[in-house]
Scaffold this motif. Structure first.
Motif, PDB file in Angstrom:
ATOM      1  N   HIS A 169      -2.261  18.782   2.155  1.00 34.16           N
ATOM      2  CA  HIS A 169      -1.539  19.192   3.622  1.00 34.16           C
ATOM      3  C   HIS A 169      -1.308  18.323   4.340  1.00 34.16           C
TER       4      HIS A 169
ATOM      5  N   THR B 297      -1.755  16.448   7.852  1.00 33.98           N
ATOM      6  CA  THR B 297      -2.763  15.534   8.690  1.00 33.98           C
ATOM      7  C   THR B 297      -2.478  15.612  10.344  1.00 33.98           C
TER       8      THR B 297
ATOM      9  N   ARG C  71      -6.906  12.464  13.202  1.00 40.60           N
ATOM     10  CA  ARG C  71      -7.923  11.839  12.439  1.00 40.60           C
ATOM     11  C   ARG C  71      -9.364  11.610  14.129  1.00 40.60           C
TER      12      ARG C  71
ATOM     13  N   THR D 282       0.698  14.146   2.133  1.00 38.04           N
ATOM     14  CA  THR D 282       0.607  13.195   0.695  1.00 38.04           C
ATOM     15  C   THR D 282       1.323  14.028  -0.430  1.00 38.04           C
TER      16      THR D 282
ATOM     17  N   ARG E 161      -8.800  12.711  -7.931  1.00 42.42           N
ATOM     18  CA  ARG E 161      -9.351  13.564  -6.807  1.00 42.42           C
ATOM     19  C   ARG E 161      -9.239  15.047  -6.926  1.00 42.42           C
TER      20      ARG E 161
ATOM     21  N   ARG F 218       0.510  -1.327   0.110  1.00 44.65           N
ATOM     22  CA  ARG F 218       0.085   0.146   0.374  1.00 44.65           C
ATOM     23  C   ARG F 218       0.688   1.097   0.014  1.00 44.65           C
TER      24      ARG F 218
ATOM     25  N   PHE G  70      -1.568   9.795  -3.689  1.00 46.59           N
ATOM     26  CA  PHE G  70      -2.050   8.022  -3.171  1.00 46.59           C
ATOM     27  C   PHE G  70      -1.993   6.878  -4.104  1.00 46.59           C
TER      28      PHE G  70
ATOM     29  N   HIS H 261       3.219  14.242   7.969  1.00 43.63           N
ATOM     30  CA  HIS H 261       3.937  13.896   6.072  1.00 43.63           C
ATOM     31  C   HIS H 261       2.608  14.362   5.552  1.00 43.63           C
TER      32      HIS H 261
HETATM   33  O1  3AM Z   1      -1.969  12.102   3.682  1.00 42.57           O
HETATM   34  P1  3AM Z   1      -2.909  11.805   4.993  1.00 42.57           P
HETATM   35  O2  3AM Z   1      -2.535  11.503   5.653  1.00 42.57           O
HETATM   36  O3  3AM Z   1      -4.068  13.191   4.716  1.00 42.57           O
HETATM   37  O4  3AM Z   1      -6.025   8.706   4.352  1.00 42.57           O
HETATM   38  C1  3AM Z   1      -4.550   8.436   3.988  1.00 42.57           C
HETATM   39  C2  3AM Z   1      -3.909   9.436   4.093  1.00 42.57           C
HETATM   40  O5  3AM Z   1      -3.752  10.356   4.009  1.00 42.57           O
HETATM   41  C3  3AM Z   1      -5.004   8.881   2.230  1.00 42.57           C
HETATM   42  O6  3AM Z   1      -3.682   8.377   2.251  1.00 42.57           O
HETATM   43  C4  3AM Z   1      -2.436   8.728   3.939  1.00 42.57           C
HETATM   44  C5  3AM Z   1      -1.494   7.709   3.600  1.00 42.57           C
HETATM   45  O7  3AM Z   1      -1.776   7.689   3.635  1.00 42.57           O
HETATM   46  N1  3AM Z   1      -5.521   7.566   1.332  1.00 42.57           N
HETATM   47  C6  3AM Z   1      -5.884   6.115   2.021  1.00 42.57           C
HETATM   48  N2  3AM Z   1      -6.716   5.822   1.370  1.00 42.57           N
HETATM   49  C7  3AM Z   1      -6.895   6.442   0.532  1.00 42.57           C
HETATM   50  C8  3AM Z   1      -7.393   6.253  -1.102  1.00 42.57           C
HETATM   51  N3  3AM Z   1      -8.197   5.131  -1.180  1.00 42.57           N
HETATM   52  C9  3AM Z   1      -5.837   8.104   0.494  1.00 42.57           C
HETATM   53  N4  3AM Z   1      -5.958   9.024  -0.421  1.00 42.57           N
HETATM   54  C10 3AM Z   1      -7.000   8.625  -1.609  1.00 42.57           C
HETATM   55  N5  3AM Z   1      -7.314   7.390  -1.413  1.00 42.57           N
END
Ligand code: 3AM
Length: 177
Positions: A121, A123, A126, A39, A116, A3, A42, A37
Motif C-alpha cells: 500500500h 499511505t 494518517r 513499504t 506481519r 530507524r 519495515f 512510498h
Molecule cells: O508505509 P507506511 O507509511 O504505511 O507506518 C510506518 C510506515 O508505513 C511503518 O513503516 C513505514 C515507514 O516508517 N512502521 C512504523 N513502525 C512500524 C512497525 N513497528 C511500521 N511497520 C511495522 N512495524
C-alpha cells in the motif's frame, strides 16, 4: 541508532495523481510528496553496523523490473479506529515476491523475519483521532486503476520522527534486473 525501512518510490506522475486526490476527509494528515512510498519491509531501529549489513545484504536481491497500477482505496484500523488511509496496487505477485526477497536479505543481515502479513500500500493520510466520513473520498478515488508504472528500483530509507510527521531519507538505491 537508525530507524530504517525498505520501500518503492512511485514515479512523479503517480505521486502527482495521489497528491491531486488528497482532500475532503475530516481529520486527515495527508502525506506530502517526499513521504509517498510503498513499504516493502519495515526494519526499525538498528545501530550503524547492522544498518551497513542490511544495506550490503539488500545489494544481493535479484528481481526483474515490473509494473504496478494503483488500485483500490483501503484503510488500516488500530484499536477500532481508522488510523491510515492508503492506495493499493495491482498486481500483487511481483511486489510480494520482492517483499519476500527483501525479507530474506534482512534475515541474512541478522534480523528476525517479518512477523506481519504483507499488504502492499501507499499511505495517503494518517489519523490521530479516527477518520471522518470516507465515503466521498472512496467513491471519488476508489475503484479506478491508474496507468501502469514501472518499478525498476527500490531503496533503503531512514525515517526521522518529528512533530510534523516522519521525514524519510534515501540511504541507498538498488536497481532491479
Ligand atoms: O508505509 P507506511 O507509511 O504505511 O507506518 C510506518 C510506515 O508505513 C511503518 O513503516 C513505514 C515507514 O516508517 N512502521 C512504523 N513502525 C512500524 C512497525 N513497528 C511500521 N511497520 C511495522 N512495524
Amino acid at each position: 541508532m537508525h530507524r530504517l525501512f525498505v520501500a518503492i518510490r512511485p514515479p512523479a506522475t503517480i505521486r502527482a495523481l495521489l497528491l491531486g486526490s488528497m482532500g475532503g476527509v475530516p481529520g486527515a494528515r495527508w502525506q506530502d510528496d517526499d513521504q509517498l512510498h510503498l513499504t516493502l519491509r519495515f526494519i526499525g531501529e538498528v545501530d550503524r553496523h547492522v544498518a551497513a549489513d542490511v544495506a550490503a545484504a539488500l545489494g544481493s536481491v535479484r528481481h526483474p523490473p515490473f509494473e504496478l497500477s494503483l488500485s483500490e482505496i483501503g484503510t488500516f484500523d488500530r484499536k477500532g479506529r481508522i488510523d491510515t488511509l492508503w492506495a493499493g496496487v495491482r498486481p500483487h505477485d511481483d511486489v510480494e515476491a520482492l517483499h519476500r526477497k527483501v525479507d530474506q536479505a534482512v534475515v541474512r543481515a541478522g534480523l528476525p523475519p517479518e512477523g506481519r502479513a504483507f499488504q502492499p500500500h501507499i499511505t495517503l493520510a494518517r489519523f490521530t483521532r479516527g477518520a471522518g466520513d470516507l465515503s466521498g473520498f472512496v467513491s471519488a478515488h476508489g475503484g479506478t486503476s491508474s496507468q501502469p508504472f514501472a518499478v525498476a528500483h527500490f531503496g533503503l530509507y531512514e525515517s526521522t520522527l518529528g512533530s510534523e510527521g516522519a521525514r524519510y531519507e534515501l540511504i541507498e538505491r538498488y536497481a532491479l534486473g
